[in-house]
Scaffold this motif. Structure first.
Motif, short mmCIF file in Angstrom:
data_model
loop_
_atom_site.label_atom_id
_atom_site.label_comp_id
_atom_site.label_asym_id
_atom_site.label_seq_id
_atom_site.Cartn_x
_atom_site.Cartn_y
_atom_site.Cartn_z
N PHE A 27 0.84 -1.19 0.00
CA PHE A 27 0.00 0.00 0.00
C PHE A 27 0.88 1.25 0.00
CE2 PHE A 27 -2.52 -3.29 2.19
CZ PHE A 27 -3.59 -3.35 1.31
N PRO A 28 0.37 2.35 -0.54
CA PRO A 28 1.17 3.60 -0.52
C PRO A 28 1.52 3.99 0.92
CG PRO A 28 -0.77 3.83 -1.93
CD PRO A 28 -0.92 2.52 -1.21
N PRO A 30 4.54 6.69 3.29
CA PRO A 30 5.66 7.64 3.26
C PRO A 30 6.98 6.88 3.13
CG PRO A 30 4.20 8.11 5.10
CD PRO A 30 3.75 6.80 4.53
N PRO A 31 8.02 7.53 2.63
CA PRO A 31 9.32 6.86 2.48
C PRO A 31 9.80 6.20 3.77
CG PRO A 31 9.38 9.00 1.40
CD PRO A 31 8.08 8.92 2.16
N ASN A 32 10.15 4.93 3.66
CA ASN A 32 10.70 4.11 4.74
C ASN A 32 9.73 3.85 5.90
OD1 ASN A 32 12.98 4.29 3.15
ND2 ASN A 32 14.35 4.43 4.89
N PHE A 33 8.50 4.26 5.80
CA PHE A 33 7.51 3.99 6.85
C PHE A 33 6.91 2.61 6.55
CE2 PHE A 33 3.58 4.20 9.21
CZ PHE A 33 3.91 4.96 10.33
N THR A 34 7.70 1.58 6.88
CA THR A 34 7.29 0.20 6.58
C THR A 34 7.44 -0.67 7.83
OG1 THR A 34 9.51 -0.48 5.92
CG2 THR A 34 8.09 0.44 4.19
N PRO A 35 6.86 -1.86 7.79
CA PRO A 35 6.94 -2.77 8.94
C PRO A 35 8.14 -3.72 8.92
CG PRO A 35 5.41 -3.63 7.34
CD PRO A 35 5.88 -2.30 6.81
N ILE A 36 9.13 -3.46 8.08
CA ILE A 36 10.24 -4.41 7.91
C ILE A 36 10.95 -4.70 9.23
CG2 ILE A 36 12.50 -4.74 6.83
CD1 ILE A 36 11.42 -3.24 4.40
#
Length: 180
Positions: A27-28, A30-36
């Motif tokens: 899903f769209p 913000p940059p680097n706002f991920t659950p990795i």
């Protein structure tokens, strides 16, 4: 959690949370706002078999990378080994907080995980992308240019750690037999 434990109710909950977190990358955002980083810290904390604790978040990440490659061609890139390597290190960080799963240890683990991701992946950018000269000044420039993205990493890790750890705690509280 041994291999057979992955197929218990608790194991299925943990797998579902990690895979769902990986799918959020589609899903769209913000940059680097991920659950990795959160997937790795959560897996390292709650999957007792250390091999599976590292492999499950990596596999979930790989699935989301494949999907991103199919959807928009952004799933595969030169720094992937560094992203996956940082995930393994963050999973190992999860091993350290297993016996002390509290708000403060999760928050510190999240912040340390963000730092691991920042330093490892930007080192990978410096090595592989050819954007920066291979010198001390070059790597420093790489890290300096990455600082604006670090905010997204920290915020994403804190947010998704709240979701994963908080969600799992909620399930354990509401359905103790299911998550035993």
């Amino acid at each position: 959690m041994e291999t057979q434990e992955l197929f218990t109710a608790k194991g299925k909950i943990i797998i579902t949370l990690i895979v769902a977190a990986a799918l959020v990358r589609l899903f769209p955002h913000p940059p680097n706002f991920t659950p990795i980083g959160a997937m790795a810290l959560f897996g390292g904390t709650y999957i007792s078999n250390k091999r599976w604790a590292m492999l499950l978040p990596l596999f979930a990440l790989l699935l989301s990378d494949i999907a991103l490659e199919i959807i928009n061609g952004s799933g595969f890139h030169a720094t992937m080994p560094f992203v996956y390597g940082s995930l393994m290190l963050i999973s190992m960080l999860g091993f350290l907080i297993r016996k002390r799963v509290q708000r403060q240890t999760i928050m510190v683990g999240s912040l340390v995980g963000s730092l691991i991701f920042f330093f490892v992946t930007n080192f990978g950018t410096w090595i592989t992308e050819g954007i920066y000269e291979h010198s001390f000044n070059g790597i420093m420039n790489c890290y300096i240019m990455a600082i604006p993205f670090f905010k997204g990493t920290v915020m994403g890790d804190l947010f998704y750690n709240l979701i994963l750890f908080g969600g799992f705690s909620l399930v354990r509280w509401k359905f103790p037999k299911l998550a035993a």
